[in-house]
Design a protein around this motif. Structure first.
Motif: not given
Lengths: 363, 297
Positions: A130, A133-134, A137-138, A141-142, B231, B235, B281, B285-286
């Protein structure tokens, strides 16, 4: 973020080799060797006399394997700027992997520890996907999700972890000679620790290490300069998991029993605490932070036992609540360090050194 | 197929999901206005529930009075927390901010365990009747109250942001802090207000769950369950938080049903939302309603 060095006046680095050297002065090299020698002779016993007590030795072994794990997390968080809240899960995976390979495939422990590191590295790279791509913060969480998913996997995969009963790990042995007892196992951890720290210090001087730092500092510029962001982010997860796996395997063969519950979110937070307190982006800082994090609860325990021996201090709030107080202090230490000393103990140490170099004339 | 059980579970999912939605909304409120990811959201629930429990049992106050005292306490708590801990963190990198809230969550969780113990404590009886029958299903009165309170809070939020002066100031700050400041909005006050509202509303959710299940440190886990919800919804979207919360609530109950009926692997109730989280995600992801963060060089 700590990434800079305070240079002494008159110390010029005229060549590239001098700038990237691990030991900037001959003195620092001598001190490093002295430190290693002290660690080597520390557990020796001469007759009845020994330098360190059994309790202290246990703590030193703990510091050894935890600092390897913390160093791995520091490579990921401090050097590459990715966030991982699931480090304990990889630590646990390494522990189970080593025990599993030793028990089910009779691979000697000597080989199963590095193999566990490699296996954990593979898993870490899968969970690091992940990150391609992210970010920010994302990603935090992942990785939090990966912590829970792996924990659930440990509880469920009987073939791998022994399920609720946990796994038994054999003691370390080298070519048929079993190494038992803390005083011998200490050397196994010490050798691994020194090797891993030298590896990390050299990694940061290599092309890959500089790429990590570039990804952390400005990932767009890094990409423009031709650094493959996806690859380096995933690689960073891989290397960090490799360290965690080795640390976990050392932990497994030290305790010789691995239980499913030991690798929870609290341990992940403790790992993060170690690198924050030690200093993000500093190799030696990982060690300092681990020492702090391991000794802090012990010192509190000692303090509590002194307080409870007095008449007014012997109350249930202290005798029964000491474990919660330890957790509270860990949380408070993380918060206080981030507010007052965001660069950690490594930075504080550099300041102290700079102060004493010019003492008593500070100009 | 066991339709009665499925219906009951889905009803539970809806009610719990509405509560997730409320907590997720508080989370989004803080994230939107102050750009801080609050990993200590679950501890707000925990502290609120324990404080209310303490007012009701030790001080033996009537429920309404104790509840109001709790809300007052949480307002002060939110403001103090923001001023003392989070204000120095403005402008720090995102890793530091995340870790400060993680440190806080560890601190408060251990602190609550230290003060109130680790055992589940039942709330004093608030309602006369335990359960009501609706459409042939037995539903606890507290659940009905919780659904009502959730709806009330959601409508309250909508009104607050659409038509009140402070809500408008908050939206302006969320949109652009510097522009808001130049228009005479006190960004400091808005930040403090966001934390206070978030703490108060989370405490309400904590008390409601405490009435149904008893108060214990498992309440703090709601703060982690909120992540899949936010998520999924995106967010920075308040609507998304509510939708995400309800979907996650329904999903975990359905996962438990499906697990019990067909798969028999166990623990699905806790773990299913995290699988969903990872999948979202990876592909979106958004989230459903979140703003896409487009970067231009």
């Amino acid at each position: 973020m700590a990434g800079y060095n305070m240079m002494r006046c008159g110390e010029f680095r005229t060549t590239y080799e001098k700038d990237t050297t691990i030991f900037p002065t001959p003195m620092s090299k001598k001190f490093a060797i002295l430190g290693v020698l002290l660690c080597v002779i520390a557990p020796l016993q001469i007759g009845e006399f020994s330098f360190v007590s059994d309790t202290l030795l246990t703590l030193m072994i703990q510091i050894g394997y935890l600092s390897i794990g913390a160093l791995g997390l520091n490579i990921l968080v401090g050097f590459t700027g990715q966030i991982s809240l699931g480090h304990a899960a990889f630590f646990g995976f390494g522990a189970f992997a080593s025990a599993w390979m030793n028990n089910d495939f009779s691979i000697p422990v000597f080989f199963s520890i590095p193999l566990a590191g490699v296996l954990t590295m593979a898993v870490g790279m899968i969970f690091g996907m992940p990150a391609a791509r992210i970010k920010g913060l994302y990603l935090a969480i992942a990785t939090l999700a990966s912590q829970f998913i792996l924990e659930d996997f440990f509880a469920r995969a009987d073939w791998f972890t022994g399920g609720a009963a946990g796994a038994l790990a054999n003691p370390f042995e080298i070519f048929g000679f079993a190494i038992s007892g803390d005083r011998s196992y200490y050397y196994v951890v010490l050798v691994y620790m020194i090797a891993m720290y030298i590896l990390a210090a050299n990694l940061m001087r290599s092309r890959d290490g500089r790429a990590f730092i570039a990804v952390r500092d400005h990932y767009l510029s890094a990409e423009v300069m031709g650094i493959n962001l996806t690859w380096y982010r995933v690689l960073s997860f891989g290397i960090s998991s490799f360290y965690a796996g080795i640390a976990g395997a050392l932990f497994a063969h030290y305790l010789q029993y691995v239980s499913v519950e030991s690798f929870n979110l609290l341990l992940s937070i403790q790992f993060i605490g170690m690198i924050i307190i030690g200093g993000l982006g500093s190799v030696m800082g990982s060690l300092m932070g681990t020492v702090f994090m391991v000794l802090l609860p012990e010192i509190m325990q000692e303090a509590a036992s002194i307080i409870t021996s007095t008449s007014w201090g012997n109350i249930p709030a202290i005798t029964e609540g000491i474990n919660f107080m330890k957790e509270m202090v860990i949380g408070a230490a993380i918060v206080l360090f981030l507010i007052f000393e965001p660069d950690g103990l490594a930075h504080r140490w550099r300041m102290i050194k700079a102060y004493w170099k010019l003492y008593p004339f500070s100009y | 197929m066991n339709w009665d059980l499925l219906g009951q579970l889905l009803m539970n999912g809806l009610i719990i999901g509405a509560l997730y939605g409320v907590v997720a909304m508080c989370f989004v409120l803080i994230y939107k206005s102050t750009q801080i990811v609050n990993f200590a959201q679950g501890e707000f629930l925990l502290i609120g529930a324990w404080v209310c429990w303490w007012f009701l049992t030790t001080w033996e106050l009537p429920f309404v009075v104790g509840f109001l005292f709790t809300l007052a306490f949480m307002t002060v708590f939110g403001i103090v927390l923001q001023t003392v801990v989070l204000r120095p963190m403005i402008g720090e990198p995102i890793i530091s901010v995340i870790m400060v809230t993680i440190g806080l969550s560890l601190f408060f969780q251990a602190g609550m365990k230290w003060i109130f113990g680790v055992n589940v404590q039942p709330f004093p009886k608030v309602f006369e009747t335990e359960t009501v029958e609706i459409f042939g299903m037995m539903i606890q009165t507290a659940y009905i109250m919780s659904l009502g309170i959730s709806l009330f809070i959601m409508i309250g939020f909508a009104w607050f942001f659409k038509s009140s002066k402070h809500g408008l100031a908050m939206r302006a700050t969320a949109f652009d802090q510097q522009v808001a400041q130049s228009l005479g909005i006190s960004v400091k006050n808005v930040f403090a207000m966001a934390w206070a509202i978030s703490a108060v509303v989370s405490a309400v959710a904590g008390v409601v769950i405490g009435i149904v299940n008893g108060v214990s440190d498992t309440l703090a886990f709601i703060g982690i369950k909120v992540f899949p919800a936010v998520i999924l919804g995106g967010l920075d979207s308040i609507i998304g938080a509510i939708v995400g919360g309800v979907i996650i609530g329904l999903l975990e109950n359905f996962a438990e049903y499906a697990d019990g009926q067909w798969f028999q692997v166990g623990n699905m109730y806790t773990i299913a939302p995290f699988y969903v989280l990872v999948i979202i995600l990876m592909i979106k992801p958004y989230g459903l309603f979140g703003t896409k963060d487009i970067e231009r060089v």
